[in-house]
Design an enzyme around this catalytic site. Structure first.
Site, PDB file in Angstrom:
ATOM      1  CB  THR A   1      -0.830  -0.045   1.292  1.00 57.42           C
ATOM      2  OG1 THR A   1      -1.672  -1.183   1.227  1.00 57.42           O
ATOM      3  CG2 THR A   1      -1.655   1.197   1.503  1.00 57.42           C
TER       4      THR A   1
ATOM      5  N   GLY B   1      -4.899  -4.826   7.015  1.00 57.92           N
ATOM      6  CA  GLY B   1      -6.033  -3.914   7.044  1.00 57.92           C
ATOM      7  C   GLY B   1      -7.103  -4.234   8.068  1.00 57.92           C
TER       8      GLY B   1
END
Lengths: 330, 330
Positions: free
Chosen positions: A197, A251
C-alpha cells in the site's frame, strides 16, 4: 514548516533482502515521489494537492501495490481502493473495489470535490469516474509479471497473501513493456514480493494538513474484500488541529483499531504528542494482537514521524526544517 | 443489568405526522423487535445474538429502510449495507452494496465468524453469502410500493433523498402481498416516507456489549454510494470497556465524524459518561455542520441512551433495571 512523508508499504523486509539494484530502484522511486510532493509544497501548493500528486507517482510505479503495480485478486483482476482527506474541513473522498482506474487516489479526489458523498464502490464508482473523465487502462497496463506469479502461487496454495508477505523466488525476466508514463524500472529488476500500500501526508505553508492512501489490497483476495485504505478514520485521517495519518499493514486490524483516527483522538483528548500517540497505537494496541504494519504522520507544526511495528517500511520524508531521508529497513 | 436499545431511523418527523394507525404500526414493530432482543438476553443469550436478532426483525419489517423495506437506488434496485461488532474482542463483520440478501446483518455476522476479513462488498460479498447458505430473495420481496413511489419521485426530481426526508403524499393502497414471514402490516398503512436505517445495542448478563446496524441507504443513491452503516467506527462500534453504539442519520457526516468510535474515545480518553459523550458528538460536533441524525448506545454498566439532534427517531428500549419504552417524536 512545510513537510511531506510517504510510505510504499510495511511488512516483512529482512535487512539485505534486496540486492543493490533492487534497493536502488526502490529508493529512487520513493525519492522521486517525495520530491514531487515537496516541490509542489515549496511552490505554494496545498497539502491536499501535494499528497494526491505524491500518491499518483507511487500508483504509476509498478514497484508498489497500488495503481499500476496492484496485486491480483482471486479472479485474476485488480480491485483498487483509495482515499484522501483534507485537514482544514475534514472533507474526504474514497473509492473501494474499482477496476481499470489508473489513479484511484485522483478518483477519490473527484468524489470529494464533485459529489455529496464520501465513499463510492465498485461499478458505480467506475460510472462516476467515466462521468468525470478519469483515466482508465486495460489489463495490460496493470499486468505486472511479479504480481501475476504471486497470484498463481497464492491461488495454488489457496491462501490470501498480504502484499508484504514472505519472499518468492527471484522473478523471471520479462519483456512486458513499461506503460507510457511509467517509470523505466524493468520488471526483472523487481525485488521479491515485498511491496505495499502507498500513502502520503503533508503540511503546507498555510498550516493545512492532508493525507492520502491507495492500494491493490491483498494478493488473491476475494469476496469483494475491502481493507482499511478507503475507510476514513481507519487507513487515512487528516485534521488541522491534530495530525494527518496514512496507514499500511494488515487492514483488518487497522479497521478494528480505527487506527488513523485513534491517533488523532489520543492527541486531542489526551494531549499527547504525535510520536507518543503513534507508539501507543502501533506498539501497545496493534502489536499484541498481531496487527502488523506502520504509518506516516505529520502534526500541526509539520513534524513528521514514520513508525512501524514490522521489520521494515518503504518510506521517505522531507521538511523545510532540513529533515530529509529515504529508508526501507528497520 | 441486561439492556437493549434499538432505532428505526432518525430524521424529520414532525409531531402528529403519523395518523393513529400508522403510529400504532410503528410502535408495535419497534416493541416486537425490542422484545425479541430482550427475551434472548433474559434467557441467557449473548449481546451479539440479541442485537443480530433484533436487527433481523427490523430488516424483515417493511416499515424500515433495511432488508425488506430498503429504499430504491437510482437503478431501481436495492443495495444493502450492514455491520455488527462484539465488544468482548472488538471482532466485527460488515457488508456493503449487497443485493438480494434477506438479512444483511446476518451476512455481516457470517463475515465475522467465517472469514478473516471485516468488510466484503458487492458481488463478492454475495458469492460469500451463497457459499454460507445465506437466504436470498427476488425483487418482489423487496418491492414496497411506498419505496417505489419515493424512488420515482426522487429520480424525476434528480435528487438523492435521505430515507427520512420530507413527506410524500399518502401512498396509494396496494395489493402487493406481504412476503412469507413478514409482518402483516398492510402497505397502505405505511406512513409518509419517514423511515430509516435500523440498529440495536445490548449488554448481556456476562457484561459483554454488542452493536448492529443495517440500511438500504439513501433513496435514488447511485455510483455505489456507501454510508456509515457498514463502516466500523462510523456507524457501529462496540467495546466492553466503554460502550456499544449504533448510528442513523446523514451517513457522510457520520463517516467524517467517525461518530461511533468518537463516543468511545471521549469515554476512554476523557473519562466522560456515555450521555455526555453522545451529547458532545451529536450536538457540539454534528449539529453545527448540518449532520442530522441520532444513535442508540449502552455503556458497560448497561445504561442506555437514545439521543438525536433531528426532530424524531423511531426507538425502543428495555433494561432489567425497569426502564422500558417506545417513542417516535422528540
Amino acid at each position: 514548516m512545510i513537510s511531506i512523508a510517504l510510505h510504499g508499504g510495511a511488512g516483512t523486509i529482512p535487512r539485505h533482502s534486496l540486492d543493490a539494484v533492487q534497493e536502488a530502484a526502490y529508493r529512487a522511486a520513493l525519492a522521486e515521489a517525495r520530491d514531487i510532493g515537496f516541490g509542489l509544497l515549496a511552490s505554494g501548493a496545498t497539502a491536499l494537492d501535494a499528497v494526491e500528486a505524491t500518491v499518483r507517482a507511487l500508483e504509476d510505479c509498478p514497484l508498489f501495490n497500488a495503481g499500476r503495480g496492484a496485486v491480483f485478486t482471486h479472479e485474476g483482476i485488480h480491485e483498487l481502493d483509495a482515499s484522501l482527506m483534507r485537514g482544514q474541513d475534514r472533507a474526504t473522498g474514497a473509492v473501494a473495489g474499482v477496476r481499470g482506474v489508473v489513479n484511484p487516489v485522483s478518483l477519490a479526489r473527484l468524489v470529494m470535490d464533485h459529489s455529496e458523498h464520501v465513499l463510492l464502490m465498485g461499478a458505480g464508482a467506475e460510472e462516476f469516474a467515466r462521468l468525470h473523465n478519469a483515466a482508465f487502462a486495460g489489463p495490460e497496463y496493470f499486468f505486472v509479471e511479479l504480481r501475476h506469479r504471486q497470484w498463481i502461487e497464492a491461488r495454488t496454495a489457496g491462501r490470501v497473501q498480504l502484499d508484504h508477505s514472505a519472499p518468492l523466488d527471484e522473478p523471471e525476466p520479462t519483456d512486458v513493456p513499461p506503460a507510457v508514463g511509467a517509470p523505466t524500472i524493468r520488471l526483472n529488476e523487481l525485488p521479491n514480493g515485498k511491496m505495499g500500500t502507498v500513502g502520503a501526508v503533508a503540511r503546507d505553508q498555510f498550516g493545512h494538513l492532508a493525507a492520502a492512501t491507495s492500494t491493490g489490497g491483498m494478493t488473491n483476495k476475494r469476496w469483494g474484500r475491502v481493507g482499511d485504505t478507503p475507510l476514513p478514520g481507519a487507513g487515512t485521517w487528516a485534521d488541522d488541529r491534530t495530525c494527518a495519518v496514512s496507514c499500511t499493514g494488515h487492514g483488518e486490524f487497522f479497521i478494528r483499531g480505527v487506527v488513523a483516527y485513534d491517533i488523532a483522538c489520543l492527541m486531542e483528548y489526551r494531549n499527547l504528542p504525535l510520536a507518543e500517540a503513534c507508539r501507543i497505537v502501533l506498539f501497545d494496541k496493534l502489536l499484541p494482537v498481531g496487527g502488523e504494519g506502520g504509518l506516516v504522520a505529520v502534526d500541526a507544526a509539520g513534524n513528521v514521524v514514520l513508525p512501524f511495528n514490522s521489520e521494515g517500511m518503504y518510506r521517505a520524508w522531507k521538511t523545510s526544517g532540513g529533515e530529509e531521508g529515504v529508508a526501507i529497513y528497520g
